[in-house]
Motif scaffolding. Structure first.
Motif, short mmCIF file in Angstrom:
data_model
loop_
_atom_site.label_atom_id
_atom_site.label_comp_id
_atom_site.label_asym_id
_atom_site.label_seq_id
_atom_site.Cartn_x
_atom_site.Cartn_y
_atom_site.Cartn_z
N LEU A 14 0.83 -1.21 0.00
CA LEU A 14 0.00 0.00 0.00
C LEU A 14 0.86 1.26 0.00
CD1 LEU A 14 -2.75 -1.03 2.56
CD2 LEU A 14 -3.10 -0.57 0.14
N SER A 89 4.83 15.35 -14.69
CA SER A 89 4.80 14.19 -15.56
C SER A 89 5.19 12.95 -14.76
CB SER A 89 5.77 14.41 -16.73
OG SER A 89 5.80 13.26 -17.52
N VAL A 90 4.33 11.92 -14.83
CA VAL A 90 4.58 10.70 -14.05
C VAL A 90 4.41 9.48 -14.95
CG1 VAL A 90 3.81 11.72 -11.87
CG2 VAL A 90 2.16 10.53 -13.32
N PRO A 91 4.95 8.33 -14.53
CA PRO A 91 4.70 7.11 -15.32
C PRO A 91 3.21 6.90 -15.49
CG PRO A 91 6.31 6.68 -13.59
CD PRO A 91 5.77 8.05 -13.34
N ARG A 92 2.82 6.43 -16.63
CA ARG A 92 1.40 6.32 -16.96
C ARG A 92 0.64 5.48 -15.93
NH1 ARG A 92 -1.43 7.03 -21.67
NH2 ARG A 92 -3.34 5.83 -21.83
N VAL A 93 -0.50 6.01 -15.50
CA VAL A 93 -1.35 5.25 -14.58
C VAL A 93 -2.70 5.04 -15.24
CG1 VAL A 93 -0.34 5.91 -12.39
CG2 VAL A 93 -1.93 7.45 -13.49
N ILE A 94 -3.32 3.89 -14.96
CA ILE A 94 -4.68 3.69 -15.46
C ILE A 94 -5.64 4.24 -14.44
CG2 ILE A 94 -4.28 1.72 -16.98
CD1 ILE A 94 -5.47 0.21 -14.28
N ASP A 95 -6.93 4.26 -14.77
CA ASP A 95 -7.87 4.87 -13.84
C ASP A 95 -7.95 4.12 -12.53
OD1 ASP A 95 -8.74 7.24 -15.03
OD2 ASP A 95 -9.69 6.02 -16.58
N ARG A 96 -8.22 4.88 -11.51
CA ARG A 96 -8.09 4.41 -10.14
C ARG A 96 -9.08 3.29 -9.79
NH1 ARG A 96 -8.02 9.07 -7.67
NH2 ARG A 96 -10.15 9.25 -7.00
N GLU A 97 -8.69 2.47 -8.85
CA GLU A 97 -9.48 1.43 -8.19
C GLU A 97 -9.89 0.27 -9.09
OE1 GLU A 97 -12.62 2.97 -5.61
OE2 GLU A 97 -11.37 4.72 -5.36
#
Lengths: 97, 474
Positions: A14, A89-97
């Motif tokens: 976490l 700018s950050v490493p690509r994240v997909i939508d949360r949860e």
């Protein structure tokens, strides 16, 4: 102990911490001691004691709804690992949860 | 099958303060990315949040309007999760001592009066906004929205259809607009809605629920929930089970899609926010804020019915927004009937607004000018057509209706003497129509009235013209 080690492992996930097996074992031991120490509070009769929500005896600390300028954008972006066109700018994240 | 659908909504309302919930950054929408950020809302170490008093007062006002019980002692808590839109890796929210609880909202659905319980209303800060690159493996973050004050309103799972959920949401939006605590602009995300939805089992117990997100309009709420009812029913009728999960509404495919939730993602590890002290809201303060409560839509609606003898439909349209209702009341004067003024707004002003995509605040028409148009109509000095044209012009460029009518000679000819020569002419020029009427074909009279209107440049009073035509022919 095994259960605690698993808990440490989940907390690490976490918190995005990469712990070695050794570290997990060590922290599980530490946590064990902390929990035992905290257990002592159960010996006290708290039947009629109001819960404490804050260490300071203060209430109702407010600010007025007034705008104040923040630091210049350059200063803000300096704290970003990387930036582009004013964005962090950050490493690509997909939508949360 | 009746009423087996169970829906609860979680609505986020952005409170329209100038500055953010815990720092002095502006909440303005649409500024350059990260222009409105500071060490507090960027989560720099060692910074301390301080609660915006106005945001709290807006929250109290909203709670009172939702008939909630305000908790005298409240606190803030940290909701921990790790995601780039959240610079502190926790959101300051409220967990076990929310601002308010146990409310009810009454709403009208298709003529049926409904009510839904409000579980709680709490304050929390908004997260930043993520933009996902389509070309590179990167996401971009704008923290302007980070720390913006939100009121989260949670209903009880008591809504029994997607349509009722939509009606409730419309009522809630109207209430918040009346209170002036939020602009409720759904396009800009000032009003956002998530839903929990399930189908009751045959024995009446609650079924497994799915959480639906990403519904950005009233239409999306209705469609997404309707889709979900069908999806769940289909699963259940095949003997399959509904999985408890979060699903995203996809506007283009008109489907909800599973977000493949990780169980651990829901472990928020709430604990009291040590950087903020508790808040006590005593009765006196609550009362002071209560005095600021405006007349709410429901009450205004009932008053409009009683005071102005409007139809339900008219009263509902006129109380649709507070500025519109105020405009209506400002235009009512002793010498005109409220009904005439109301009809002008509902038919003519509203039409002009819709054509331009405006709201009432943008018109050049003043309430006094509207009163004038209403009295011109009541004095029978202008026809309803001229009235409509006047409104169109006044909405666009303003002016004094009586002057315009005088200058352009728009007055209606209702004097029988002035009309009689035109009547005679029309009768002699249209023997066929006259014969039809004499033969009992009453509808032919409309054609002749049209002829009279044409010859008088639209200035004849159609009622008088019809009466005179009948007298002449029969």
């Amino acid at each position: 102990m095994a259960a605690l080690k698993q808990e440490i492992s989940q907390l690490a996930t976490l918190g995005r911490l990469n712990l070695t097996d050794e570290e997990e074992k060590k922290f599980a031991g530490d946590l064990q001691e902390i929990l035992e120490f905290a257990e002592k509070i159960n010996e006290v009769d708290t039947e009629n004691i109001q819960p404490t929500y804050h260490a300071l005896p203060l209430e109702n600390v407010f600010r007025d709804d007034v705008c104040q300028p923040g630091p210049p954008i350059e200063t803000v972006l300096k704290q970003a690992p990387a930036s582009i066109d004013g964005y962090f700018s950050v490493p690509r994240v997909i939508d949360r949860e | 099958m009746v009423d087996d659908v169970v829906i609860g909504l979680e609505v986020h309302v952005q409170l329209q303060t100038q500055s953010k919930l815990f720092c002095g950054c502006s909440t303005k929408f649409g500024d350059n990315p990260n222009a409105n950020t500071c060490p507090v809302c960027l989560g720099w170490p060692g910074t301390l949040p301080v609660l915006n008093k106005k945001a709290l007062e807006y929250g109290i006002l909203a709670s009172l309007a939702l008939n909630c019980k305000i908790n005298q002692k409240i606190k803030f808590d940290r909701k921990n999760y790790y995601y780039p839109d959240l610079p502190k890796a926790y959101q300051i929210s409220q967990y076990d001592l929310p601002l308010a609880e146990h409310g009810t909202v009454k709403f009208n659905h298709d003529g049926e009066s409904c009510a839904v319980g409000i579980e709680r209303l709490h304050l929390e800060e908004d997260a930043g906004k993520l933009v996902h690159s389509s070309v590179s493996r990167e996401s971009y973050v704008d923290y302007n929205r980070s720390g913006t004050p939100l009121a989260e309103i949670v209903t009880k799972p008591e809504l029994t259809s997607p349509e009722r959920a939509e009606s409730f949401l419309r009522t809630l939006k109207k209430q918040m607009e009346y209170l002036d605590v939020s602009d409720c602009n759904m396009d800009e995300g000032s009003l956002r809605c998530d839903a929990n939805i399930s189908i009751r089992r045959d024995d009446g117990s609650l079924g497994t629920k799915a959480e639906i997100k990403n519904m950005n309009s009233f239409k999306a709420v209705r469609k997404a929930l309707s889709y979900e009812v069908l999806r769940q029913r289909k699963l259940l009728s095949r003997g399959q089970r509904v999985v408890q999960e979060t699903r995203l509404w996809d506007e283009t495919t008109e489907q909800t899609k599973s977000m493949r939730s990780k169980e651990e993602a829901h472990d928020y590890r709430y604990f009291p926010e040590p950087d903020l002290v508790p808040v006590r809201i005593d009765k006196k303060w609550q009362q002071e804020i209560g005095f600021k409560l405006p007349e709410l839509p429901d009450k205004k609606f009932n008053r409009f019915l009683d005071e102005y003898q409007l139809t339900e439909e008219a009263a509902r349209t006129l109380t649709d927004s507070r500025p519109l209702a105020d405009f209506f009341e400002q235009a009512i004067k002793p010498d005109v009937s409220a009904k005439t003024v109301g009809n002008l707004i509902i038919s003519d002003v509203k039409r002009e607004l819709n054509e331009r995509g405006w709201d009432i605040g943008q018109v050049a028409l003043t309430p006094a000018a509207l009163t004038s148009v209403a009295s011109l109509l009541e004095e029978n000095l202008i026809s309803s057509n001229v009235g409509s044209e006047l409104i169109a012009e006044l909405v666009e460029s303003g002016g004094d209706p009586r002057e315009i009518v005088e200058q352009r000679g728009l007055k209606q000819i209702s004097s029988e003497d002035q009309l009689s020569s035109v009547i005679l002419q029309v009768v002699s020029e249209n023997p066929d129509a006259v014969a039809d009427i004499r033969g009992g074909k009453n509808q032919a009279i409309g054609f002749l009235v049209g002829q009279v209107m044409q010859k008088t440049g639209g200035q004849a009073d159609p009622g008088t013209a019809q009466k005179l035509l009948r007298e002449e022919i029969l």
